[in-house]
Design a protein around this motif. Sequence first.
Motif, short mmCIF file in Angstrom:
data_model
loop_
_atom_site.label_atom_id
_atom_site.label_comp_id
_atom_site.label_asym_id
_atom_site.label_seq_id
_atom_site.Cartn_x
_atom_site.Cartn_y
_atom_site.Cartn_z
N ARG A 51 -4.09 3.60 -17.23
CA ARG A 51 -3.05 3.64 -16.20
C ARG A 51 -2.09 2.48 -16.42
O ARG A 51 -2.48 1.43 -16.93
CB ARG A 51 -3.68 3.53 -14.81
N VAL A 52 -0.83 2.67 -16.02
CA VAL A 52 0.19 1.62 -16.11
C VAL A 52 0.94 1.55 -14.79
O VAL A 52 1.26 2.58 -14.19
CB VAL A 52 1.17 1.90 -17.28
N MET A 53 1.22 0.34 -14.35
CA MET A 53 2.04 0.11 -13.16
C MET A 53 3.21 -0.79 -13.51
O MET A 53 3.09 -1.68 -14.36
CB MET A 53 1.22 -0.55 -12.05
N MET A 105 -3.83 -0.98 -17.51
CA MET A 105 -5.27 -0.96 -17.21
C MET A 105 -5.90 0.17 -18.02
O MET A 105 -6.12 1.27 -17.53
CB MET A 105 -5.52 -0.84 -15.71
N PRO A 106 -6.17 -0.06 -19.32
CA PRO A 106 -6.51 1.03 -20.23
C PRO A 106 -7.88 1.66 -20.00
O PRO A 106 -8.14 2.74 -20.56
CB PRO A 106 -6.44 0.36 -21.60
N ALA A 107 -8.75 1.05 -19.20
CA ALA A 107 -10.06 1.64 -18.94
C ALA A 107 -10.12 2.32 -17.57
O ALA A 107 -11.20 2.65 -17.08
CB ALA A 107 -11.15 0.57 -19.04
N TYR A 108 -8.97 2.56 -16.96
CA TYR A 108 -8.91 3.26 -15.68
C TYR A 108 -9.42 4.69 -15.84
O TYR A 108 -9.07 5.40 -16.78
CB TYR A 108 -7.48 3.27 -15.15
N ASP A 109 -10.29 5.13 -14.92
CA ASP A 109 -10.81 6.50 -14.93
C ASP A 109 -9.94 7.38 -14.05
O ASP A 109 -9.84 7.16 -12.83
CB ASP A 109 -12.24 6.54 -14.42
N ASN A 110 -9.31 8.37 -14.64
CA ASN A 110 -8.47 9.32 -13.91
C ASN A 110 -9.31 10.56 -13.62
O ASN A 110 -9.36 11.50 -14.41
CB ASN A 110 -7.25 9.68 -14.75
N ALA A 131 6.21 -0.12 -8.05
CA ALA A 131 7.33 0.79 -7.87
C ALA A 131 7.14 2.07 -8.67
O ALA A 131 7.78 3.09 -8.38
CB ALA A 131 8.63 0.10 -8.30
N TRP A 132 6.25 1.99 -9.66
CA TRP A 132 6.05 3.14 -10.58
C TRP A 132 4.63 3.06 -11.11
O TRP A 132 4.16 1.99 -11.49
CB TRP A 132 7.06 3.02 -11.71
N THR A 133 3.96 4.21 -11.12
CA THR A 133 2.59 4.30 -11.65
C THR A 133 2.48 5.54 -12.50
O THR A 133 2.96 6.62 -12.13
CB THR A 133 1.56 4.37 -10.51
N MET A 134 1.83 5.41 -13.66
CA MET A 134 1.60 6.56 -14.52
C MET A 134 0.17 6.49 -15.06
O MET A 134 -0.29 5.43 -15.48
CB MET A 134 2.60 6.56 -15.68
#
Length: 245
Positions: free
Chosen positions: A89-91, A76-81, A105-108
């Motif tokens: 973001r990647v899941m 999700m490359p337009a996710y605002d952190n 299971a994993w989020t970065m």
Amino acid sequence: MYTRSAGILFRTLVPPLLLLFGLFVPAIVFAGAGGPLPTVADRILEGIQPSERFGASVATAGDVNGDGYSDIIVGMPAYDNGANTDAGRVMVFHGSATGFSGTPAWTMNGTMANARFGHSVSTAGDVNGDGISDIIIGAPGHAGQGAVFVYHGSPAGLLLLAAWSAISGEAGSGFGTSVALAGDVNSDNLSDVLVGAPLMNELGADRGKVFCYRGSLGTGVVALPLWTWSGLQDYAQFGFSVAGR
């Protein structure tokens, strides 16, 4: 403008088929098993933020926890952190005997504004020879140059710290726009990876460049590229897409 990204993964008697489509609220749908493709989904996964482009990139992760079931990566490359807009973001969702879990299971998350972490995602095969799959993620806006990150798998799943990363060194090069498993290009029984930088200007304007990095036993991806190739004419954007086997 992207307002919705969605995907459907059909589990059939042949390797999975992946389709992307949709508008408005991001979603990914995983559907059915057996003979003809079913019309009723058995799992729907929704994005978190409006316009985060959940599902803009989707790929097999291989088997990142060694349980014998395939896993998937969703970008999700337009996710605002927080204040970092479009950090990305990647899941990763694990597979099981009953299908994919509805909980990642994993989020970065990307760590810089406009990094677009997760613009490209792919299995990396097994770059360190431990028998468990690894993944590679592209962030073509990271630090204004672009970067890629490799995370190793383990019996507990993907590790939280990147085992290897690289940054392009050229502003606006789009390094990490595309990433892929290259297969084993040097016949050492370890996987190698490809990275595209389609806006790199090494030999001319936006000619682009592709990098191949080899795996190594125990440590994983080696810092120096094994092979590179640049586009042969201006604005070719060589490396906009890459693929291996």
